[in-house]
Design a protein around this motif. Sequence first.
Motif, PDB file in Angstrom:
ATOM      1  N   PRO A 112       0.823  -1.204  -0.088  1.00 48.79           N
ATOM      2  CA  PRO A 112       0.019   0.064   0.039  1.00 48.79           C
ATOM      3  C   PRO A 112       1.119   1.368   0.091  1.00 48.79           C
ATOM      4  CG  PRO A 112      -0.952  -1.534   1.695  1.00 48.79           C
ATOM      5  CD  PRO A 112       0.612  -2.047   1.039  1.00 48.79           C
ATOM      6  N   PHE A 113       2.067   1.227   0.778  1.00 48.87           N
ATOM      7  CA  PHE A 113       2.839   2.309   0.608  1.00 48.87           C
ATOM      8  C   PHE A 113       3.496   2.705  -0.485  1.00 48.87           C
ATOM      9  CE2 PHE A 113       7.253   3.611   1.581  1.00 48.87           C
ATOM     10  CZ  PHE A 113       7.290   4.893   1.859  1.00 48.87           C
ATOM     11  N   ASN A 114       4.090   1.602  -1.345  1.00 43.95           N
ATOM     12  CA  ASN A 114       4.867   1.595  -2.481  1.00 43.95           C
ATOM     13  C   ASN A 114       4.107   1.681  -3.705  1.00 43.95           C
ATOM     14  OD1 ASN A 114       7.388   1.317  -1.287  1.00 43.95           O
ATOM     15  ND2 ASN A 114       7.625  -0.924  -1.457  1.00 43.95           N
ATOM     16  N   GLY A 115       2.810   1.366  -3.776  1.00 45.56           N
ATOM     17  CA  GLY A 115       1.875   1.321  -4.872  1.00 45.56           C
ATOM     18  C   GLY A 115       1.420   2.697  -5.219  1.00 45.56           C
ATOM     19  N   VAL A 116       1.270   3.530  -4.304  1.00 45.31           N
ATOM     20  CA  VAL A 116       0.395   4.837  -4.542  1.00 45.31           C
ATOM     21  C   VAL A 116       1.036   5.526  -5.805  1.00 45.31           C
ATOM     22  CG1 VAL A 116      -0.738   5.171  -2.463  1.00 45.31           C
ATOM     23  CG2 VAL A 116       1.550   5.768  -2.734  1.00 45.31           C
ATOM     24  N   GLY A 117       2.344   5.749  -5.935  1.00 43.22           N
ATOM     25  CA  GLY A 117       2.861   6.442  -7.269  1.00 43.22           C
ATOM     26  C   GLY A 117       2.400   5.872  -8.518  1.00 43.22           C
ATOM     27  N   TYR A 118       2.009   4.551  -8.563  1.00 47.65           N
ATOM     28  CA  TYR A 118       1.554   3.731  -9.748  1.00 47.65           C
ATOM     29  C   TYR A 118       0.097   3.529  -9.827  1.00 47.65           C
ATOM     30  CZ  TYR A 118       6.583   3.191 -10.412  1.00 47.65           C
ATOM     31  OH  TYR A 118       7.990   3.585 -10.536  1.00 47.65           O
ATOM     32  N   GLY A 119      -0.770   4.234  -9.262  1.00 45.33           N
ATOM     33  CA  GLY A 119      -2.190   4.238  -9.264  1.00 45.33           C
ATOM     34  C   GLY A 119      -2.961   3.201  -8.043  1.00 45.33           C
ATOM     35  N   GLU A 142      -4.252   9.317  -1.828  1.00 45.84           N
ATOM     36  CA  GLU A 142      -3.301   8.427  -1.613  1.00 45.84           C
ATOM     37  C   GLU A 142      -1.915   8.693  -1.382  1.00 45.84           C
ATOM     38  OE1 GLU A 142      -5.620   8.199  -3.751  1.00 45.84           O
ATOM     39  OE2 GLU A 142      -6.995   6.332  -3.290  1.00 45.84           O
ATOM     40  N   LEU A 143      -1.694   9.877  -2.082  1.00 48.32           N
ATOM     41  CA  LEU A 143      -0.158  10.392  -2.106  1.00 48.32           C
ATOM     42  C   LEU A 143      -0.092  11.184  -0.482  1.00 48.32           C
ATOM     43  CD1 LEU A 143       0.875  11.245  -5.697  1.00 48.32           C
ATOM     44  CD2 LEU A 143       1.930   9.803  -3.836  1.00 48.32           C
ATOM     45  N   GLU A 144      -0.904  11.228   0.231  1.00 45.60           N
ATOM     46  CA  GLU A 144      -0.901  12.102   1.331  1.00 45.60           C
ATOM     47  C   GLU A 144       0.332  11.380   2.338  1.00 45.60           C
ATOM     48  OE1 GLU A 144      -0.741  14.618   2.995  1.00 45.60           O
ATOM     49  OE2 GLU A 144      -2.513  15.820   2.130  1.00 45.60           O
ATOM     50  N   LYS A 170      -6.501  14.898 -13.072  1.00 43.48           N
ATOM     51  CA  LYS A 170      -7.144  15.876 -12.260  1.00 43.48           C
ATOM     52  C   LYS A 170      -8.120  14.763 -11.084  1.00 43.48           C
ATOM     53  CE  LYS A 170      -9.161  20.090 -11.890  1.00 43.48           C
ATOM     54  NZ  LYS A 170     -10.161  21.007 -12.287  1.00 43.48           N
ATOM     55  N   ASP A 171      -8.014  15.054  -9.921  1.00 41.89           N
ATOM     56  CA  ASP A 171      -8.543  14.168  -8.934  1.00 41.89           C
ATOM     57  C   ASP A 171      -9.505  15.162  -8.177  1.00 41.89           C
ATOM     58  OD1 ASP A 171      -9.555  12.679  -6.711  1.00 41.89           O
ATOM     59  OD2 ASP A 171      -7.680  12.365  -5.965  1.00 41.89           O
ATOM     60  N   PRO A 172     -10.833  15.479  -8.594  1.00 43.34           N
ATOM     61  CA  PRO A 172     -11.619  16.333  -7.871  1.00 43.34           C
ATOM     62  C   PRO A 172     -11.965  16.043  -6.561  1.00 43.34           C
ATOM     63  CG  PRO A 172     -12.763  15.374  -9.707  1.00 43.34           C
ATOM     64  CD  PRO A 172     -11.422  14.933  -9.637  1.00 43.34           C
ATOM     65  N   PRO A 176      -2.206  14.694  -6.620  1.00 44.88           N
ATOM     66  CA  PRO A 176      -1.469  14.975  -7.855  1.00 44.88           C
ATOM     67  C   PRO A 176      -1.345  13.839  -8.711  1.00 44.88           C
ATOM     68  CG  PRO A 176       0.041  15.093  -5.922  1.00 44.88           C
ATOM     69  CD  PRO A 176      -1.325  14.792  -5.613  1.00 44.88           C
ATOM     70  N   ILE A 177      -2.006  13.861 -10.037  1.00 45.48           N
ATOM     71  CA  ILE A 177      -1.750  12.713 -10.938  1.00 45.48           C
ATOM     72  C   ILE A 177      -0.656  12.778 -11.713  1.00 45.48           C
ATOM     73  CG2 ILE A 177      -2.975  11.725 -12.982  1.00 45.48           C
ATOM     74  CD1 ILE A 177      -4.793  11.578 -10.069  1.00 45.48           C
ATOM     75  N   THR A 178       0.123  11.564 -11.798  1.00 41.41           N
ATOM     76  CA  THR A 178       1.365  11.461 -12.681  1.00 41.41           C
ATOM     77  C   THR A 178       1.115  10.564 -13.791  1.00 41.41           C
ATOM     78  OG1 THR A 178       2.382   9.666 -11.562  1.00 41.41           O
ATOM     79  CG2 THR A 178       2.657  11.894 -10.400  1.00 41.41           C
ATOM     80  N   LYS A 179       2.126  10.805 -15.064  1.00 44.03           N
ATOM     81  CA  LYS A 179       1.953   9.691 -15.812  1.00 44.03           C
ATOM     82  C   LYS A 179       2.162   8.385 -15.636  1.00 44.03           C
ATOM     83  CE  LYS A 179       3.034  13.378 -19.277  1.00 44.03           C
ATOM     84  NZ  LYS A 179       4.065  13.875 -19.977  1.00 44.03           N
TER      85      LYS A 179
END
Lengths: 242, 639
Positions: free
Chosen positions: B441-448, B462-464, B544-546, B551-554
């Motif tokens: 759960p900690f490592n995965g957030v950067g990948y969605g 999730e990136l908090e 965008k995550d309303p 912050p959404i990354t590629k």
Amino acid sequence: MKKPLLLFSFIFVILFAITLAFTKGDVFAQAKKQKAKAPSKNVSCLSCHDKISNVLPKNHKPVTGDTIASCNTCHRPDMSIKAEPKPYASTIHRAHIKEGKGADCMICHTHANNRFGLYKSGVSFGRLKKDELENIKNIFISWAQSKNIDATHSKVDIMCSSCHDKKLPLTGDTVENDRCLICHGPLEDLQKRSEPKDFPDRNPHKSHLGDIACTVCHHSHKASTVYCLGCHGNFKMKIPGG
Amino acid sequence: MYLECIKVRVNLNKEKELKSFLDGVFNNLEQYGGLVRFEFYKNSLVPLDYIIHLYWKEDINITLGSPLSYYIIEGLQRIGLINHTMWVEETTIGDMEYNKGDTSEDTKNYPDFKNNVNKEETMAKKDEIKDMPNKITRRGFLKAGVSAGMLAAATGLALDLTKKDAEAAAKTLPKKWDEEIDVVVVGSGFAGLAAASEAGKRGAKVVILEKMPTYGGNSIINGGVYAAWDSKLHLRQKLNLGNDSPKQHFDDTLKGGDYYNIPVLVKNLTEGSADALNWMIEEGGCKLREALTRAGGHSAYRTHTVAEGVGRGFTEPLRKIAEKYGAKIRLNNEITWIWRKDTEGPILGVEVKTPKGKRNIKIKKALVLASGGFSRDIKMRQAFNPSVVPEYNSTNHPGATGECIRFAQAIGADTLHMAFIQLYPFAEPETGILDNPAVYPFNGVGYGLIYVDKNGKRFVNELERRDVCSMAQIKLGQKPTYSIFNEEMVTKMGGTMEEIEKGIAKGRFIKANTIEELAQKLKMPVNNLVETVKKHNQYLKDGKDPDFNKPITKAMIPLEKGPFYAVAQWPAVHHTMGGIRINEKAQVIDIWGKVIPKFYAAGEVTGGVHGSNRLGSNAIPDCVVHGRIAGINAAQEKA
């Protein structure tokens, strides 16, 4: 001056002989019992046993004499430090540790100038202070009748030196893994034996903590503890054999 | 009749002088009219404490005391009086219930002076000097003792604030040392091993004292993730994951810690982490996975995962380096005191509880405290932060109990940020352990990877940071929550399919081919989860995550292709940000802001590096970097 002394001695001997005649040997029995209570005195086996032959195994050769020295002549004190059973020493120690009664080492052993030996055997097991001797005595009692691993070893005649290879064990001494693995190894086999069927990687002998000491979980002279449970409280793990 | 008591504490070396002085007083008592008896006891529990009893037949001034008592105090002051208390009690000697048993050897009972009373009656009860007999009707305190600072400085005593009795706040220095060692390191985790390596490399004889029966403490069970802006492997550049710099890492760390962090310590961390990682790779043979993740609170992909996927992948290389340079690890060796003579001087040594009894080790060069935090001491953590209630589990090993912080405080060390206690938001819900699945759960957030509650709805960005994620879960009031990810993310986030399979076998990971099936297996409202995933996939496309402003990354992957996985999670006490205050050289600072000579600390036992909230994967670089600094400086101390 000499005469009254001689006379006195003479009277004493006569009186003693008369007493002896009337009590038919009870005096000696009395004397033996008193001796048995005295510390650091080697006493006759007959102070407790009626006949030595009663306590010998079947087909044992007849024994002359009435102290541990009679045994020593054939059963030489085993000074080897091999990790092997010692049936004679094991049996005789276990037999003299009565349930709930403790033990008296000094019936057979000697302890002079901090040297721990065996009566009339000419051997010394090494240096031992009084408090350490007391400690070893208590551990022997545990070894003979506890629910710990030491008693499990006792059942197969494994004594102190089979685990504590170097010298008389002292408080705080530990046992290295290599020593345990002489009998319980090799490690790979042990790991195979202890692999849980449901969760193979919850193998207690393949810890994620690396090469840990056997003694982390297996305590010989007190109850063993499953170290894993310190974090993995939900694991169902037990240590067989104490 | 009145009993005047004078309780004194004297310098240990002045016992002879004390006795001869009191003998002198005893031989000249005639001049003090009204004195019935003179007694003098030694407290057999506290070797420095004596009590003098003066029995007066006539009324004496109950608030001022007798001239004789002043004469005695004055006399004792010349021969090393540390502290004294005087009081007067009204008493009836005949009613006193003294123990008529034997007096101990060290209790000197002076004979009666006048009006002989039955000697047996005057026998003092051993060790019970404080327990005065009944029939006390009046009591007046006259004088209290000197300050604690003077006490330590004048008499060669180490301050001991652990004693219940404040008057007994003194622990005598050992008369002899059992052993001398150049550098003593307390704790065998990342920081301790790094310090031992660097000190050993510089020729110091190093011993690592570890209280547990296994080495590695929390480090060996840690999640094995390491934040560094770069390494010799240049994974970020290789995997085309954007830019990073030590400055960016520095800024993230300060922001994540709400700017409570001590900037120079953060600078050490962010500028030293890449070099420390290279050092472990080169000298220790440490191996990393070909992956880099962006973890909560970090603005870049800088979190490295060790090949083993657990902290052991770092502790083993560190242990190898430390042992190569001659450092010895002593397991089952627990320090029980730090010796320091006074508030100006250096660390002198440590008292250690070993399997063979107590040992006092003299430290020639320096002491490095790397003993970790206090997440497993429920009382201590709640004393500083009452919201960390006992019901919380902890990810930590049982030895994380923080007593060394108290030992350091007792000799003057300053602490800070003790109330900042981190919860790991994704621990195994039942026991609180941070097992391998709990790292996903900690490592995965950067990948969605997304977090959902029991109703199948997202509840946080999730990136908090960890504190935000933890509080968001706690506020839900429904245990547990779940991470949802798919197979495509696994290797990218530094995971392996082998780990996934093992996790499934243990029931930690739940696998399903569709989101609907996953929701059913999790006993979640199916429509809710389907809707949540659909919405989130759209957010990734929109960039965008309303809902939560993530912050959404590629690099983020939409949850479109199965198989899908879920893992249950819940916060558990993880890291104590607070601890001992150090400077940029890892020297321990005292409560007056001065360096305590020959005293270093590194790792979780220190405070200030992470501020109010540690960013995930910043702990190992903190420990290794500051451990190395401590070790280098410790070796350079004069023996």
